[in-house]
Design an enzyme around this catalytic site. Structure first.
Site, PDB file in Angstrom:
ATOM      1  N   LYS A 182      80.142  15.542 -35.592  1.00 13.30           N
ATOM      2  CA  LYS A 182      79.587  14.505 -36.797  1.00 13.30           C
ATOM      3  C   LYS A 182      78.232  13.964 -36.147  1.00 13.30           C
ATOM      4  CE  LYS A 182      82.946  13.889 -39.861  1.00 13.30           C
ATOM      5  NZ  LYS A 182      83.014  13.860 -41.252  1.00 13.30           N
ATOM      6  N   SER A 201      86.469  21.139 -34.038  1.00 12.56           N
ATOM      7  CA  SER A 201      85.423  20.320 -34.709  1.00 12.56           C
ATOM      8  C   SER A 201      85.394  19.154 -33.663  1.00 12.56           C
ATOM      9  CB  SER A 201      85.761  20.176 -36.025  1.00 12.56           C
ATOM     10  OG  SER A 201      86.997  19.768 -36.298  1.00 12.56           O
ATOM     11  N   GLY A 220      86.193  16.523 -45.960  1.00  8.85           N
ATOM     12  CA  GLY A 220      85.193  16.223 -47.230  1.00  8.85           C
ATOM     13  C   GLY A 220      84.422  17.435 -47.350  1.00  8.85           C
ATOM     14  N   GLY A 225      81.704  18.597 -45.486  1.00  8.54           N
ATOM     15  CA  GLY A 225      80.417  18.674 -44.816  1.00  8.54           C
ATOM     16  C   GLY A 225      80.205  19.777 -43.884  1.00  8.54           C
ATOM     17  N   TYR A 233      79.032   1.400 -28.390  1.00  9.18           N
ATOM     18  CA  TYR A 233      77.867   1.843 -28.662  1.00  9.18           C
ATOM     19  C   TYR A 233      76.932   0.793 -29.176  1.00  9.18           C
ATOM     20  CZ  TYR A 233      79.805   6.452 -28.246  1.00  9.18           C
ATOM     21  OH  TYR A 233      80.565   7.562 -28.024  1.00  9.18           O
ATOM     22  N   GLN A 273      81.710   6.780 -34.704  1.00 15.67           N
ATOM     23  CA  GLN A 273      81.045   6.689 -33.488  1.00 15.67           C
ATOM     24  C   GLN A 273      79.789   7.425 -33.353  1.00 15.67           C
ATOM     25  OE1 GLN A 273      83.605   7.583 -30.224  1.00 15.67           O
ATOM     26  NE2 GLN A 273      85.202   7.736 -31.578  1.00 15.67           N
TER      27      GLN A 273
END
Lengths: 347, 347
Positions: B70, B322, B197, B199, B132, B100
């Site tokens: 991501k 992933s 989804g 992507g 973060y 994140q």
């Protein structure tokens, strides 16, 4: 998780032997290992560096064949056996990674192997050893002497004994870890490695100081198995009683006759870590760096995370993650015992 | 561990949109990511190959920054914002890795970030997102509509919405996974990737078919979140009700308007896996390959281990691992639920 304790100490008058293992032996071992062992990767992590206050370069021997550096020494020794020795086969005593290493090497070189293992060894290790086609002989950790059993098998069946650490060819094989690490990173300041019997750090010391004489070499032991630390302090081989630690691979009662004088010559100091510190390192390596490292294999990182290695601020540190074999049940226990205990979640 | 079930299906008349994402967009994304994202390693395992009957090359996005692919899409999009947009900041809604990723990218590029997260998100993910420096707005998964909340924040504060998958710049960023994989391994036969989804697989498809038109591309969904599988079957976007799965990152109700037509064009088929199969893959990757991969991230390996990807015998298969973010408690549960269940302990 219990903090390890320092057991009663007995001074033993074992004469240490001067070995003549050279850098050339380690280079020759590297040649033998080519195509057989993995050249393991080096992992880094910003957040680990922040925790340790230094730049850590982790040599991933948990990704080595059989999941530990032990493959290197076993292959280096067994590969040098004569044709007659090969036909008779090999025998080893080990509670874990060394057993698997000898079993796999014997399988690869198509020779018979007998492994003498404690009857209470982790199930995954027993299964893996048998899976490699080795004959497993079980003994009772509290009643039997595994060395006597192995010696008897060796005498009766002509098997060559492959010792877990105290043999020049085993030590030379393990030294290829440092040879690879310093070939990739020739400007390290410090090398930190765990100490069980001392085979890994001895081989690594000989290679590393041949390549980089100024390198500082620091060993790590569990507080509950501080035999090498005590031995170095006293200047002679000291035996400590075995007391439990999650770092089962580092539970040796005394340094070896060959490894001790090598460590005397090369190792600057030995840091002692608790089981809690080791568990914290296992969780960090797993949850943050996504690497499974067994407790014994995480001891060096534990020492650095706990600030137990002196004078490392801003330095470049090579760290050996020596193995990754752990049963799911103890791993689950480590995960749930202190989870979410990290000081720093930013990477 | 419960086997996922197929929920009731509702046909939705959502018009899919034709995107004009090109291979050049993905190459440009790769340039932007240079020095920011990790070029992740590729892991292999003899025993995994034996299990799958094929040569598997695992792209380790679990070792990517924030522990998931991501980061790539988020960085690619946020890095292209105008100066005015940067000053106002970004908003994202996500239960996990996307949150994140947006939070870290915002931190790296020194712009404000608001993350809309379910109040029952894994603790480690909430903590990391706040770590973060992002502002976290919690919502009730069962009562609130996170998109409405994010839209409101976007309108009120001028924040740019960074969608989790259905955006050309996000898709192009994720495509760099395949660009790297096929640069390293230009002769793969099949690429297998998980679908949430869509992507990741959409971006990867565009890159991969530009580089290697004959490559077969197979998606993997949990049985309990088979929206893309059903949509491809019916030829239009189908929405499925959310039902639980250990692969929490793949629980999207429907493929995206942009990702669906891309998947229609490029994806050969979608394999469905059960939670048990996913757990088995997580254990194998962890205990044998020493890699922590989260359930969603292990779905593609699960499909291959379970023999659910057709016609792979003897083939060279690229597999995307992933992500690797999983809380210690569910991980401990996966470890102890079916441990020692492996068919093959030899490597």
């Amino acid at each position: 998780m219990a903090v390890g304790f320092i057991g009663r100490t007995s001074l033993v008058s074992v004469r240490s032997e001067v070995s003549d293992i050279t850098f050339e032996d380690i280079q020759a071992a590297a040649q033998r290992l080519k195509g057989a062992a993995h050249r393991t990767p080096i992992a880094t992590s910003r957040s680990l560096n922040r925790q340790a206050g230094a730049a850590l370069f982790c040599k991933c021997e948990n990704l080595q064949r059989v999941g530990a550096f032990k493959f290197r020494g076993a292959f280096n020794m067994i590969n040098q056996l004569s044709e007659a020795q090969r036909q008779r086969g090999v025998v080893a005593f080990s509670s874990g990674n060394h057993a698997q290493a000898v079993a796999l090497v014997a399988k690869l070189l198509a020779l018979p192997a007998v492994i003498v293992m404690p009857h209470d060894s982790p199930a995954v290790k027993l299964k893996a050893t048998r899976g490699y086609g080795a004959e497993v002989v079980l003994y009772d950790r509290h009643r039997d002497n595994r060395e006597v059993i192995a010696k008897k098998l060796s005498d009766e069946r002509g098997l060559t004994l492959v010792p877990p650490f105290d043999h020049p060819q085993i030590i030379a094989g393990q030294g290829t870890v440092a040879l690879e690490l310093l070939t990739d990173l020739p400007d390290l300041d410090v090398l930190v490695a765990p100490i069980g019997g001392g085979g890994l750090i001895s081989g690594c010391s000989i290679a590393a100081h041949a390549m980089l004489p100024a390198l500082r070499i620091v060993g790590v032991e569990p507080e509950s198995a501080n035999d090498t630390s005590l031995s170095l302090e006293k200047g002679l081989i000291v035996s400590t009683p075995l007391s439990p630690s999650i770092a089962d691979g580092l539970l040796t009662p005394a340094p070896g006759k060959l490894t001790f004088p090598i460590m005397q010559r090369h190792v600057e100091s030995v840091a002692l870590v608790t089981d809690d510190e080791i568990a914290e390192a296992v969780r960090f390596l797993l949850l943050r760096m996504k690497l499974l490292v067994e407790p014994s294999g995480a001891a060096a990182v534990a020492a650095l995370m706990a600030g137990k290695v002196p004078n490392v601020q801003g330095k470049k540190i090579g760290v050996v993650l020596s193995g990754g074999n752990v049963d799911p049940t103890p791993l689950a226990r480590i995960l749930t015992s202190g989870a979410g205990n990290f000081k720093d979640q930013i990477r």
